[in-house]
Each structure stands twice: as structure tokens, then as C-alpha cells.
Design a protein around this motif. Sequence first.
Motif, PDB file in Angstrom:
ATOM      1  N   SER A  85      -4.450   6.833   2.012  1.00  0.00           N
ATOM      2  CA  SER A  85      -4.980   5.687   1.958  1.00  0.00           C
ATOM      3  C   SER A  85      -6.165   5.722   2.729  1.00  0.00           C
ATOM      4  O   SER A  85      -6.000   5.748   4.256  1.00  0.00           O
ATOM      5  CB  SER A  85      -4.218   4.477   1.616  1.00  0.00           C
ATOM      6  N   PRO A  86      -7.505   5.643   2.588  1.00  0.00           N
ATOM      7  CA  PRO A  86      -8.699   5.205   3.667  1.00  0.00           C
ATOM      8  C   PRO A  86      -8.307   3.881   4.567  1.00  0.00           C
ATOM      9  O   PRO A  86      -9.076   4.078   5.609  1.00  0.00           O
ATOM     10  CB  PRO A  86      -9.906   4.961   2.920  1.00  0.00           C
ATOM     11  N   ALA A  87      -7.476   3.065   3.958  1.00  0.00           N
ATOM     12  CA  ALA A  87      -7.323   1.943   4.723  1.00  0.00           C
ATOM     13  C   ALA A  87      -6.352   2.224   6.145  1.00  0.00           C
ATOM     14  O   ALA A  87      -6.518   1.516   7.083  1.00  0.00           O
ATOM     15  CB  ALA A  87      -6.549   0.872   3.920  1.00  0.00           C
ATOM     16  N   ILE A  88      -5.681   3.261   6.088  1.00  0.00           N
ATOM     17  CA  ILE A  88      -4.690   3.523   7.142  1.00  0.00           C
ATOM     18  C   ILE A  88      -5.291   3.887   8.499  1.00  0.00           C
ATOM     19  O   ILE A  88      -5.011   3.476   9.606  1.00  0.00           O
ATOM     20  CB  ILE A  88      -3.449   4.474   6.639  1.00  0.00           C
ATOM     21  N   SER A  89      -6.350   4.813   8.300  1.00  0.00           N
ATOM     22  CA  SER A  89      -7.031   5.376   9.536  1.00  0.00           C
ATOM     23  C   SER A  89      -7.602   4.093  10.603  1.00  0.00           C
ATOM     24  O   SER A  89      -7.293   4.595  11.604  1.00  0.00           O
ATOM     25  CB  SER A  89      -8.214   6.178   9.252  1.00  0.00           C
ATOM     26  N   ILE A 125       4.581   0.117  -2.079  1.00  0.00           N
ATOM     27  CA  ILE A 125       4.008   0.229  -0.867  1.00  0.00           C
ATOM     28  C   ILE A 125       3.322  -1.094  -0.365  1.00  0.00           C
ATOM     29  O   ILE A 125       3.583  -1.685   0.778  1.00  0.00           O
ATOM     30  CB  ILE A 125       3.403   1.494  -0.177  1.00  0.00           C
ATOM     31  N   LYS A 126       2.329  -1.320  -1.410  1.00  0.00           N
ATOM     32  CA  LYS A 126       1.158  -2.607  -1.153  1.00  0.00           C
ATOM     33  C   LYS A 126       2.067  -3.728  -0.943  1.00  0.00           C
ATOM     34  O   LYS A 126       1.716  -4.648  -0.252  1.00  0.00           O
ATOM     35  CB  LYS A 126       0.339  -2.446  -2.176  1.00  0.00           C
ATOM     36  N   ARG A 127       3.181  -3.893  -1.680  1.00  0.00           N
ATOM     37  CA  ARG A 127       4.043  -5.245  -1.778  1.00  0.00           C
ATOM     38  C   ARG A 127       4.738  -5.359  -0.354  1.00  0.00           C
ATOM     39  O   ARG A 127       4.823  -6.202   0.147  1.00  0.00           O
ATOM     40  CB  ARG A 127       4.967  -4.921  -2.805  1.00  0.00           C
ATOM     41  N   VAL A 128       5.473  -4.165   0.132  1.00  0.00           N
ATOM     42  CA  VAL A 128       6.187  -4.276   1.344  1.00  0.00           C
ATOM     43  C   VAL A 128       5.053  -4.706   2.458  1.00  0.00           C
ATOM     44  O   VAL A 128       5.514  -5.480   3.306  1.00  0.00           O
ATOM     45  CB  VAL A 128       6.813  -2.781   1.676  1.00  0.00           C
ATOM     46  N   VAL A 129       4.000  -3.954   2.710  1.00  0.00           N
ATOM     47  CA  VAL A 129       2.837  -4.299   3.592  1.00  0.00           C
ATOM     48  C   VAL A 129       2.297  -5.659   3.654  1.00  0.00           C
ATOM     49  O   VAL A 129       2.316  -6.431   4.726  1.00  0.00           O
ATOM     50  CB  VAL A 129       1.649  -3.139   3.521  1.00  0.00           C
ATOM     51  N   ALA A 130       2.367  -6.145   2.317  1.00  0.00           N
ATOM     52  CA  ALA A 130       1.742  -7.584   2.292  1.00  0.00           C
ATOM     53  C   ALA A 130       2.712  -8.723   2.894  1.00  0.00           C
ATOM     54  O   ALA A 130       2.343  -9.391   3.414  1.00  0.00           O
ATOM     55  CB  ALA A 130       1.540  -7.831   0.765  1.00  0.00           C
ATOM     56  N   ASP A 142     -10.497  -0.821  17.948  1.00  0.00           N
ATOM     57  CA  ASP A 142     -11.222  -0.269  16.874  1.00  0.00           C
ATOM     58  C   ASP A 142     -10.083  -0.579  15.473  1.00  0.00           C
ATOM     59  O   ASP A 142     -10.735  -0.326  14.491  1.00  0.00           O
ATOM     60  CB  ASP A 142     -11.400   1.013  16.774  1.00  0.00           C
ATOM     61  N   ARG A 143      -9.020  -1.303  15.631  1.00  0.00           N
ATOM     62  CA  ARG A 143      -8.026  -1.661  14.426  1.00  0.00           C
ATOM     63  C   ARG A 143      -8.698  -2.758  13.925  1.00  0.00           C
ATOM     64  O   ARG A 143      -9.399  -3.590  14.388  1.00  0.00           O
ATOM     65  CB  ARG A 143      -6.598  -1.641  15.132  1.00  0.00           C
ATOM     66  N   TYR A 144      -7.846  -3.093  12.715  1.00  0.00           N
ATOM     67  CA  TYR A 144      -7.895  -4.296  12.045  1.00  0.00           C
ATOM     68  C   TYR A 144      -7.519  -5.439  13.200  1.00  0.00           C
ATOM     69  O   TYR A 144      -6.688  -5.348  14.056  1.00  0.00           O
ATOM     70  CB  TYR A 144      -7.179  -4.516  10.726  1.00  0.00           C
ATOM     71  N   PHE A 182      -5.218  -5.854   7.440  1.00  0.00           N
ATOM     72  CA  PHE A 182      -4.845  -4.546   6.770  1.00  0.00           C
ATOM     73  C   PHE A 182      -4.424  -4.319   5.728  1.00  0.00           C
ATOM     74  O   PHE A 182      -4.546  -3.712   4.769  1.00  0.00           O
ATOM     75  CB  PHE A 182      -4.045  -3.906   8.094  1.00  0.00           C
ATOM     76  N   ALA A 183      -3.393  -5.555   5.144  1.00  0.00           N
ATOM     77  CA  ALA A 183      -2.858  -5.562   4.061  1.00  0.00           C
ATOM     78  C   ALA A 183      -3.986  -5.682   2.713  1.00  0.00           C
ATOM     79  O   ALA A 183      -3.487  -5.063   1.704  1.00  0.00           O
ATOM     80  CB  ALA A 183      -1.966  -6.830   3.932  1.00  0.00           C
ATOM     81  N   ARG A 184      -4.795  -6.547   2.885  1.00  0.00           N
ATOM     82  CA  ARG A 184      -5.906  -6.548   1.995  1.00  0.00           C
ATOM     83  C   ARG A 184      -6.800  -5.385   1.767  1.00  0.00           C
ATOM     84  O   ARG A 184      -6.912  -4.880   0.754  1.00  0.00           O
ATOM     85  CB  ARG A 184      -6.721  -7.939   2.285  1.00  0.00           C
ATOM     86  N   ALA A 185      -7.040  -4.806   2.735  1.00  0.00           N
ATOM     87  CA  ALA A 185      -7.586  -3.603   2.696  1.00  0.00           C
ATOM     88  C   ALA A 185      -6.929  -2.394   2.010  1.00  0.00           C
ATOM     89  O   ALA A 185      -7.291  -1.620   1.168  1.00  0.00           O
ATOM     90  CB  ALA A 185      -8.191  -2.968   4.177  1.00  0.00           C
ATOM     91  N   LEU A 186      -5.387  -2.318   2.173  1.00  0.00           N
ATOM     92  CA  LEU A 186      -4.758  -1.328   1.496  1.00  0.00           C
ATOM     93  C   LEU A 186      -4.730  -2.029   0.102  1.00  0.00           C
ATOM     94  O   LEU A 186      -4.676  -0.853  -0.691  1.00  0.00           O
ATOM     95  CB  LEU A 186      -3.347  -1.276   2.199  1.00  0.00           C
ATOM     96  N   ALA A 187      -4.388  -3.145  -0.159  1.00  0.00           N
ATOM     97  CA  ALA A 187      -4.503  -3.638  -1.583  1.00  0.00           C
ATOM     98  C   ALA A 187      -5.728  -3.247  -2.280  1.00  0.00           C
ATOM     99  O   ALA A 187      -5.434  -3.042  -3.768  1.00  0.00           O
ATOM    100  CB  ALA A 187      -3.992  -4.938  -1.630  1.00  0.00           C
TER     101      ALA A 187
END
Length: 277
Positions: A201-205, A114-119, A214-216, A222-227
Amino acid sequence: ISLMPSHLIGKTVCGYKLNEIIGESKLSAVYKGHDKKSGRDAAIKVVANSVLDEAGIRSRFISTARARLNLQHPALLPIEHFKEDENFVYLVMPLMQESLVAALKHGAFSPEEIKRVVAVIAEALDFMHTQGFVHRGVKPGNIFVNSEGDILLADFGIAKWIDPENQHASPEQGRGESGDHRSDIYSLGALTQQMLGDASSPAISKAIAPNADDRYQSAGEFARALANSTIQSGARGAASPTSTRFVWGLLISGLVLACVFASAAVAVSYFVLQSPK
């Protein structure tokens, strides 16, 4: 409006003979085409002029498609040729073997996948945003992996006019508003949640906040927060195996990045050792 484009089979477009329909919606169809001279296959997306004219966006669609020819990025599926006639607009693209749609049918993704795809998709989105484009159609059917393991985002810059059924669309798009780059961040967040399945993941909200302010403010943020976040397992527990082809693509692309970083580290070490004391 249905295209009913089966009569195009056998037609030659930009050197490619249209042999079969490999994808179809109410507004467009994708054919598998074959170039006899080169022996190469390609995907040809066909949109009816009647669809564009009824929506009043034909000129904008065509100008955007032409601009898309000149935009190149490793994570964007290129449009190689563009053609129009009295009935249709044709977009020629590399033929991809599998999209994220097929991979999702095999089960949830692992956190690393997931993190790879999002990045990768975030990098593509940030690039196009700096060029003044908004995708407005980030969804599983527009994400592919090729035989070299590259993850590719398709349809950017044209999806906003021919994809009214995108379930990953932002609230502002749902209200009929045009939206901006933050609409893509919302869609990427919604896509990420779909890949997570029952996990979280807390990064998604923050990515899918109803209010765009209020978004990234960038996809990369976002990708860095998820990673850097911990993905909590859901009720289903461990992720199920995903599509073999897509997983191998992710592994290959990840290994390529690892090799790049390793090479850079070796180079830095060499120059440090060679520096005068």
C-alpha cells in the motif's frame, strides 16, 4: 536472564491460583490463573524484580504499571490488579484466547481486515499519546481479540522496558534511543506490512520512514491514509484465510460499527423530517 518461574504454579495472586504457564520469554512469564470464588480465569504477567533491578528501572516500571491501572480505553487491554512482593511484580489482566501471532500463521489478511485492525490500534495509540504515554512495543503478540469481537492492544506503557527483541521497533529504538509517539507509528506501519504479506500500500512508506520527522504525526493519520488507499496484491495473489476466531472478531466489531453508523443516520433523518418547514 531467565525467569525460571515454574515454581510459582499453585501460588495465589490477587485471588487467582496460578495453574499453568501460557507464555514465557527471557524477561517475563504469563500464567493462566483461576479465581475459585468467581469461577473466572485471568492472565497474570510475572516479571522478576531481579530483571528490573539489573536494568535499573524497577521504580519506573512500578510507577508506570500503577498509572496504567487508571487508564481505560475500549481498545486497551486493562490491567485489573497490580501486586509486588520481594521477588516478583504481578499484573492481572483479562484472559485472551488468541493474539495476532496465531492469526498470522494462517496466512495474509484481506485488505478489509487489515484496515480494521489498523484503525482500532491507531485509535488506542492516539489516546495513550494524548495521555503522555508511548507504547514502544506494538507487535502481533500484543494485539488480541476477545469473545465479543473487540480488538485490544496490550502491554502499553510497560513494554518499553521488558521487550528488547521487538522486531517492529523503530530505527531510533534500534539505536538505543527512547523515541516518541512516532516510534509507535513506525511499529504500526511495520506491523501493517507484515499483515499485508506480499501485497503493498502506498500509505505504508510514510509510516515507516527512517526519519521520524518524515512519518505521519499521528496514528490516526496513518489509519485514514491506509483506509483511503488501494492495496495492491502481491505475488501470492488473494489473501489466505486467517484464523477463524480472529476473523469472526473482526467481522463482529465491524458489524457493531456499521450498526452505530446506521442508527446515527436514522436518527438524523428523523430529526430532519420532524423539523418545522
